[in-house]
Design a protein around this motif. Sequence first.
Motif, PDB file in Angstrom:
ATOM      1  N   VAL A 103      32.028   3.556   6.789  1.00  0.00           N
ATOM      2  CA  VAL A 103      33.162   3.829   7.686  1.00  0.00           C
ATOM      3  C   VAL A 103      34.210   2.719   7.571  1.00  0.00           C
ATOM      4  O   VAL A 103      35.419   3.002   7.472  1.00  0.00           O
ATOM      5  N   LEU A 104      33.783   1.463   7.566  1.00  0.00           N
ATOM      6  CA  LEU A 104      34.723   0.349   7.420  1.00  0.00           C
ATOM      7  C   LEU A 104      35.502   0.458   6.113  1.00  0.00           C
ATOM      8  O   LEU A 104      36.712   0.214   6.077  1.00  0.00           O
ATOM      9  N   VAL A 144      38.042   3.418   6.360  1.00  0.00           N
ATOM     10  CA  VAL A 144      39.162   3.041   7.233  1.00  0.00           C
ATOM     11  C   VAL A 144      40.025   1.987   6.541  1.00  0.00           C
ATOM     12  O   VAL A 144      41.261   2.034   6.619  1.00  0.00           O
ATOM     13  N   VAL A 204      42.173   3.766   3.947  1.00  0.00           N
ATOM     14  CA  VAL A 204      43.257   4.515   4.601  1.00  0.00           C
ATOM     15  C   VAL A 204      44.332   3.550   5.113  1.00  0.00           C
ATOM     16  O   VAL A 204      45.532   3.791   4.922  1.00  0.00           O
ATOM     17  N   ALA A 205      43.928   2.466   5.752  1.00  0.00           N
ATOM     18  CA  ALA A 205      44.896   1.498   6.278  1.00  0.00           C
ATOM     19  C   ALA A 205      45.726   0.888   5.151  1.00  0.00           C
ATOM     20  O   ALA A 205      46.958   0.785   5.268  1.00  0.00           O
ATOM     21  N   LEU A 242      40.322  -5.708   8.463  1.00  0.00           N
ATOM     22  CA  LEU A 242      39.290  -4.920   7.777  1.00  0.00           C
ATOM     23  C   LEU A 242      38.976  -5.493   6.403  1.00  0.00           C
ATOM     24  O   LEU A 242      37.807  -5.532   5.997  1.00  0.00           O
TER      25      LEU A 242
END
Length: 159
Positions: free
Chosen positions: A8-9, A12, A15-16, A69
């Motif tokens: 998940v990290l 994300v 995407v970021a 992140l």
Amino acid sequence: MIEGPYFVLTVVGAVACGLVAGVFIGFSAFVMRGLAALPPAQGVAAMQAINVAALRPAFMAVFMGATGLSAVLAVVTFVLWPDEGTVELLLGCALYLFGCFGVTVAANVPRNEALAKVDPASEDGAAYWRSYVAEWTAWNHVRTAAATAAAFSFILGLT
């Protein structure tokens, strides 16, 4: 295979980084060209307003979120050292942290701060504007490429 919260990290983070790259490509592709086509006083005033608006939560959450992140993913990758994707994940983290965040702090922000002090209607403002557009845009190309490559590297790390 990367799984659970680590997966998940990474998603994300990808995407970021992609969102940040999208903002930056917009500036490189047309925003700076449009501002440069204006009379210098208008271009300076518009960019000063953009620089203030960019510090609002919507963009800063994504920009700084990708930074955080990337830092977390780098640490987690070093700690877990997965069998697959390690090189790609660490490369993505380095690309974003140094090529995007680092370039922003070292190259773009100082130029923005100098532009903020310029009187848009002055001759000094017009002279600074010409060099600002060229230099800021060149460094923005670097940020765009780094954020794009970081997103790509995170995706490769997942495959």
